[in-house]
Scaffold this motif. Structure first.
Motif, short mmCIF file in Angstrom:
data_model
loop_
_atom_site.label_atom_id
_atom_site.label_comp_id
_atom_site.label_asym_id
_atom_site.label_seq_id
_atom_site.Cartn_x
_atom_site.Cartn_y
_atom_site.Cartn_z
N VAL A 322 0.84 -1.20 0.00
CA VAL A 322 0.00 0.00 0.00
C VAL A 322 0.88 1.25 0.00
O VAL A 322 0.58 2.24 -0.69
CB VAL A 322 -0.95 -0.01 1.21
CG1 VAL A 322 -1.75 1.29 1.28
CG2 VAL A 322 -1.91 -1.20 1.12
N ALA A 323 1.96 1.22 0.77
CA ALA A 323 2.87 2.37 0.78
C ALA A 323 3.47 2.60 -0.60
O ALA A 323 3.64 3.75 -1.04
CB ALA A 323 3.99 2.13 1.80
N PHE A 324 3.82 1.52 -1.31
CA PHE A 324 4.35 1.67 -2.67
C PHE A 324 3.31 2.33 -3.57
O PHE A 324 3.61 3.29 -4.29
CB PHE A 324 4.74 0.31 -3.24
CG PHE A 324 5.49 0.38 -4.54
CD1 PHE A 324 6.86 0.25 -4.58
CD2 PHE A 324 4.82 0.60 -5.74
CE1 PHE A 324 7.56 0.33 -5.78
CE2 PHE A 324 5.51 0.69 -6.95
CZ PHE A 324 6.88 0.56 -6.96
N LYS A 325 2.09 1.82 -3.52
CA LYS A 325 1.04 2.35 -4.39
C LYS A 325 0.80 3.83 -4.08
O LYS A 325 0.68 4.65 -5.00
CB LYS A 325 -0.24 1.55 -4.20
CG LYS A 325 -1.40 2.05 -5.05
CD LYS A 325 -2.60 1.13 -4.96
CE LYS A 325 -3.74 1.65 -5.83
NZ LYS A 325 -4.88 0.70 -5.90
N ARG A 326 0.72 4.20 -2.81
CA ARG A 326 0.50 5.60 -2.45
C ARG A 326 1.66 6.47 -2.94
O ARG A 326 1.44 7.60 -3.41
CB ARG A 326 0.36 5.75 -0.94
CG ARG A 326 -0.98 5.32 -0.36
CD ARG A 326 -1.05 5.68 1.12
NE ARG A 326 -0.82 7.10 1.33
CZ ARG A 326 -1.77 8.04 1.26
NH1 ARG A 326 -3.01 7.69 0.97
NH2 ARG A 326 -1.47 9.30 1.47
N SER A 327 2.87 5.96 -2.82
CA SER A 327 4.03 6.77 -3.20
C SER A 327 4.00 7.14 -4.68
O SER A 327 4.37 8.25 -5.06
CB SER A 327 5.32 5.99 -2.89
OG SER A 327 5.43 5.76 -1.51
N VAL A 328 3.54 6.20 -5.50
CA VAL A 328 3.50 6.44 -6.94
C VAL A 328 2.25 7.20 -7.36
O VAL A 328 2.32 8.15 -8.15
CB VAL A 328 3.59 5.09 -7.70
CG1 VAL A 328 3.43 5.30 -9.20
CG2 VAL A 328 4.93 4.41 -7.40
N LEU A 333 5.91 9.79 -6.99
CA LEU A 333 7.28 9.31 -7.12
C LEU A 333 7.42 8.48 -8.38
O LEU A 333 6.48 7.81 -8.81
CB LEU A 333 7.67 8.46 -5.91
CG LEU A 333 7.72 9.10 -4.53
CD1 LEU A 333 8.30 8.11 -3.53
CD2 LEU A 333 8.51 10.39 -4.53
N SER A 334 8.61 8.50 -8.95
CA SER A 334 8.89 7.59 -10.05
C SER A 334 9.01 6.17 -9.50
O SER A 334 9.18 5.96 -8.29
CB SER A 334 10.20 7.98 -10.74
OG SER A 334 11.31 7.71 -9.90
N LEU A 335 8.93 5.18 -10.38
CA LEU A 335 9.09 3.80 -9.93
C LEU A 335 10.45 3.59 -9.28
O LEU A 335 10.57 2.90 -8.26
CB LEU A 335 8.90 2.84 -11.09
CG LEU A 335 7.47 2.76 -11.66
CD1 LEU A 335 7.45 1.87 -12.90
CD2 LEU A 335 6.51 2.23 -10.61
N ASN A 336 11.49 4.18 -9.85
CA ASN A 336 12.82 4.03 -9.27
C ASN A 336 12.92 4.68 -7.90
O ASN A 336 13.57 4.14 -6.99
CB ASN A 336 13.88 4.60 -10.20
CG ASN A 336 14.24 3.67 -11.34
OD1 ASN A 336 13.85 3.89 -12.48
ND2 ASN A 336 14.95 2.59 -11.03
#
Length: 399
Positions: A322-328, A333-336
């Motif tokens: 979930v943190a990854f999804k929110r970050s993008v 944020l870029s994927l990198n």
């Protein structure tokens, strides 16, 4: 493709994943191919041959690394019960966290030592990557979801007692450097090779800089449980953000921090100094209800955890997918950049960059497969073994 047995689970051998978007250290490769042999990645790059699994429409990123997590699946690392710790680790593993540092909470010193002994066995078994002691060496003024009557000054002898109880597996200790013994304990931890983290602190700007000079290298959940920024009293936040030696933890759950505050931290520190954490307690992966957090009781309502007594935010119910999804999708944020903060930076901080934290040949096959449009989790592989989602890949995308 051949298979081997690891416990009761079949482990793929010589499996090639083709057609995926691969987020590599050097950039994003579309229509990429990744080959796993045993527990390792052995080859990756642009597609030159079809894979055993066709991952078209999928994005592959390295497994997530959580520096700071107290529990999940209804279980707590502070229980001192191995079965509960296993359940918590499994819950987060199923959400993409392939490397976990288990966090304790404030309690009696001897009880925390007992918990450390149990958790150390799980480190030795390869379930956990280490132990993080959060409390009891923290400020009464910023104790959050820690029981005030159990707090202690960071006397180096007491800090060393906890570290020794972890049998070489203590990775990090959070403390308030303004307390008596604080700076001495930071120096001792640095000498022992244990990360000293500034957190749950009422330190001012100057004392925080002293702590960094003494060897502190992490900010425990920056912004939370510390003084805010004042224009004539910048406090610990500014000191921790401005020093390139410090990695800052952030909780991207939409509760602990406003999205603009995350943007501020990234603008100041850069993705190469941010580690996204969960700070999750036992309710992660579960529903609303009452849960223990060490000796305290927490009520979760609408996914937000607060102490029954006093109402302070008590950790999170976050998982790193979930943190990854929110970050993008929320922070842009870029994927990198997202991969850096969820995998590469924490792996490097833990000294594990040679084995995990990025998609590279020779590293552990710790993989998270995401939907390329929604960034929802599809599948997780840890050290070459599919943990969840293999059925979705083989049924829908078999070559």
């Amino acid at each position: 493709m051949t298979t081997a047995r690891n416990g009761s689970a079949a482990v793929p051998r010589g499996i090639a994943l083709g057609g995926a978007r691969l987020v590599l250290p050097g950039g994003v490769v579309e229509d990429g191919r990744l080959v796993v042999e045993g527990s390792r990645i052995v080859a990756l790059g642009g597609a030159s041959a079809p894979g055993d699994l066709d991952l078209a429409g999928r994005t592959v990123v390295p497994g997530f690394v959580d520096l700071h997590v107290h529990g999940g699946g209804g279980a707590s690392y502070a229980s001192g019960v191995a079965e509960e710790a296993l359940k918590a680790a499994r819950t987060h593993l199923e959400h993409g966290t392939t490397t976990t540092v288990a966090s304790t909470v404030t309690g009696e010193i001897d009880e925390i030592c007992r918990q450390a002994a149990v958790l150390s066995e799980l480190v030795e078994d390869g379930v956990l990557a280490g132990i993080h002691f959060e409390g009891p060496f923290i400020s009464h003024h910023r104790c959050g979801a820690h029981r005030p009557d159990l707090l202690r000054d960071p006397d180096p002898a007491l800090v060393r007692k906890l570290v020794d109880a972890a049998r070489g597996h203590a990775r990090m200790v959070t403390l308030a450097p303004e307390l008596p013994g604080g700076l001495e304990s930071v120096r001792m931890l640095a000498d022992l090779g244990v990360i000293a983290a500034v957190g749950h602190t009422d330190a001012d700007y100057g004392r925080t800089l002293e702590a960094v000079e003494a060897g502190a290298t992490v900010a425990t959940h920056l912004f939370n449980a510390m003084p805010g920024i004042q224009h004539r009293a910048p406090g610990p936040i500014v000191a921790l953000l401005e020093d390139e030696r410090v990695t800052v933890e952030l909780i991207n759950d939409g509760v602990h921090l406003h999205p603009s505050v995350l943007d501020l931290a990234y603008g100041s520190a850069g993705a190469e100094r941010v580690a996204l954490i969960t700070d999750a307690m036992g309710a992660a992966g579960m529903g609303d209800g009452l849960y223990p957090l060490g000796p305290l009781q927490v009520r979760v309502e609408n996914g937000v955890a607060r102490l029954v007594e006093g109402g302070s935010i008590a950790g999170s119910t976050l998982t790193l997918d979930v943190a990854f999804k929110r970050s993008v999708t929320v922070n842009g944020l870029s994927l990198n950049q997202a991969v850096q903060s969820l995998s590469t930076v924490p792996a490097r901080l833990l000294g594990l960059a040679d084995t995990t934290g990025s998609l590279e040949a020779g590293k552990n096959a710790d993989l998270v497969v995401l939907d390329s449009d929604t960034f929802d989790l599809v599948a997780v592989m840890r050290r070459g073994e599919w943990i969840v989602g293999a059925d979705r890949l083989t049924k829908a995308h078999a070559a």
